[in-house]
Enzyme design. Structure first.
Site, mmCIF file in Angstrom:
data_model
loop_
_atom_site.group_PDB
_atom_site.id
_atom_site.type_symbol
_atom_site.label_atom_id
_atom_site.label_comp_id
_atom_site.label_asym_id
_atom_site.label_seq_id
_atom_site.Cartn_x
_atom_site.Cartn_y
_atom_site.Cartn_z
ATOM 1 N N HIS A 168 0.877 -1.184 0.000
ATOM 2 C CA HIS A 168 0.000 0.000 0.000
ATOM 3 C C HIS A 168 0.908 1.225 0.000
ATOM 4 O O HIS A 168 1.964 1.223 0.655
ATOM 5 C CB HIS A 168 -0.850 0.070 1.281
ATOM 6 C CG HIS A 168 -2.092 -0.763 1.277
ATOM 7 N ND1 HIS A 168 -2.541 -1.418 2.416
ATOM 8 C CD2 HIS A 168 -3.008 -1.015 0.304
ATOM 9 C CE1 HIS A 168 -3.673 -2.051 2.128
ATOM 10 N NE2 HIS A 168 -3.970 -1.829 0.856
ATOM 11 N N CYS A 261 -2.127 2.907 9.209
ATOM 12 C CA CYS A 261 -3.154 1.957 8.778
ATOM 13 C C CYS A 261 -4.295 1.846 9.782
ATOM 14 O O CYS A 261 -5.415 1.509 9.414
ATOM 15 C CB CYS A 261 -2.579 0.547 8.626
ATOM 16 S SG CYS A 261 -1.172 0.381 7.574
HETATM 17 N N1 ARG Z 1 -3.575 -7.149 6.572
HETATM 18 C C1 ARG Z 1 -4.014 -5.948 5.927
HETATM 19 C C2 ARG Z 1 -3.958 -6.115 4.420
HETATM 20 O O1 ARG Z 1 -3.079 -6.790 3.933
HETATM 21 C C3 ARG Z 1 -3.185 -4.787 6.396
HETATM 22 C C4 ARG Z 1 -3.681 -3.468 5.913
HETATM 23 C C5 ARG Z 1 -2.778 -2.324 6.264
HETATM 24 N N2 ARG Z 1 -3.353 -1.108 5.865
HETATM 25 C C6 ARG Z 1 -2.720 -0.088 5.254
HETATM 26 N N3 ARG Z 1 -3.359 1.010 5.049
HETATM 27 N N4 ARG Z 1 -1.492 -0.212 4.780
HETATM 28 O O2 ARG Z 1 -4.760 -5.593 3.686
#
Ligand code: ARG
Length: 275
Positions: A168, A261
Site C-alpha cells: 500500500h 493503517c
Molecule cells: N492485513 C491488511 C492487508 O493486507 C493490512 C492493511 C494495512 N493497511 C494499510 N493502510 N497499509 O490488507
C-alpha cells in the site's frame, strides 16, 4: 460531519484482530498476534492521538473481519464524501458494507468506484498539497486513481509499487505537510521516484526503519506518531521541525500495518490542499 473543528480520526478497536489469512508478505498464520498486547498497543496509539488533541471516533469491531481494525483502507475521505474501498482480496471484501454503514450514520455521502476497479482507500491515495498520489499494482488499480482525480478535479500522480512488502502507498510514503513527505525509495520504480522528486522536501527513510513501518505514520499538525525503533527518522523529523511520538505497534506489523493503517482522518489530512 461538516463542522469538525478539531482533528478527527476514525479507529476500530482490535477485539477481533488476528492473522487469519495471508494476503501480504508480512502475514503468516504461524506467527499469530498476542490479543492482550494488541489491545494495549492499540490503546497506546489511541491515547497518544487523544493527547495531541484528536477527536477519535470509533467503529464497532466485527468477528470474522480481522483487518477491519485498519480503518485507513475503509475509503478516501473528501469533504463530506467518502469513496469506499473495493478490496482486491475476498478476505477483506466484507468490510465495505460495515464501512458504508458507519459513514452513512456519520452523515457522509458514500460513493463506490465503478466495478471492476480495485481501490483500497487512504492506504493507496494520499494528498500532498493539491496533488493526489496514488499507489497502484499490488492492491489498487491505476485507473481507479485516475477515476478519483477526474471526480475530484485534482491532479493525480500514480506511483507504481514494486516491492510486495510495501503493498500500500501508506507503507512507503507519508506526506507531512503540503511541501514535505517521507518516502522509502526502494519501494518505487525510477519513474515514480522522479515524479516524487517534485515534492520540495522529500525525506528518505532507511531500509531498517522502512521495515519497521516508519513511513506508516500519523500526522497531526507538526506532530508525527509512529512505531518505535526508528531513531534515524525521529532525528530527521526533529531537524525538519516536526515532533516525533513513538509508540509500540509490533503486534500490528504481523498483519502488515502500523500507526497510519490503524487510523483514517475524517476532516482532511494536514498535508492536503483539497480542490
Ligand atoms: N492485513 C491488511 C492487508 O493486507 C493490512 C492493511 C494495512 N493497511 C494499510 N493502510 N497499509 O490488507
Amino acid at each position: 460531519m461538516h463542522e469538525l473543528n478539531q482533528p478527527t480520526i476514525l479507529m476500530c478497536p482490535p477485539d477481533f484482530y488476528g492473522i487469519e489469512y495471508e494476503i501480504n508478505p508480512w502475514m503468516n498464520r504461524s506467527t499469530p498476534n498476542d490479543p492482550a498486547r494488541s489491545r494495549i498497543q492499540w490503546l497506546g496509539l489511541h491515547d497518544v492521538l487523544v493527547s495531541l488533541g484528536v477527536d477519535v471516533r470509533l467503529m464497532e469491531p466485527v468477528q470474522g473481519l480481522p483487518d477491519l481494525v485498519f480503518t485507513a483502507n475503509a475509503g478516501l475521505v473528501w469533504k463530506d464524501k467518502v469513496f469506499l474501498a473495493s478490496f482486491r482480496h475476498s478476505a477483506r471484501q466484507g468490510e465495505t458494507i460495515r464501512d458504508e454503514a458507519w459513514f452513512q450514520a456519520a452523515g457522509f455521502e458514500t460513493l463506490l468506484l465503478p466495478s471492476p476497479l480495485n481501490f483500497e482507500g487512504a492506504g493507496d491515495a494520499l494528498f500532498c498539497g493539491d496533488t493526489l498520489y496514488g499507489g497502484y499494482l499490488v492492491r489498487s488499480d491505476a485507473s481507479a486513481i485516475q477515476w478519483l482525480g477526474t471526480r475530484m478535479g485534482c491532479r493525480v500522480i500514480p506511483l507504481q509499487l514494486v516491492d510486495d512488502h510495501y503493498y500500500h502507498l501508506d507503507t512507503c510514503f507519508c506526506p507531512l505537510d503540503a511541501r514535505t513527505a517521507l518516502y522509502f525509495p526502494a519501494a518505487f520504480d525510477d519513474y515514480a521516484r522522479r515524479a516524487l522528486s517534485q515534492i520540495p522536501h522529500l525525506i528518505p527513510v532507511h531500509p531498517d526503519e522502512a521495515s519497521r513501518f516508519a513511513c506508516n505514520a500519523v500526522v497531526v499538525g507538526r506532530h508525527v506518531v509512529l512505531n518505535t525503533g526508528c531513531p534515524r527518522l525521529e532525528a530527521d523529523l526533529t531537524s525538519h521541525g516536526f515532533t516525533p511520538h513513538s509508540t509500540p505497534l509490533d503486534e500490528f506489523l504481523k498483519a502488515g500495518g502500523s500507526a497510519k493503517c490503524l487510523t483514517l482522518r475524517l476532516d482532511g489530512e494536514d498535508a492536503a490542499i483539497w480542490p
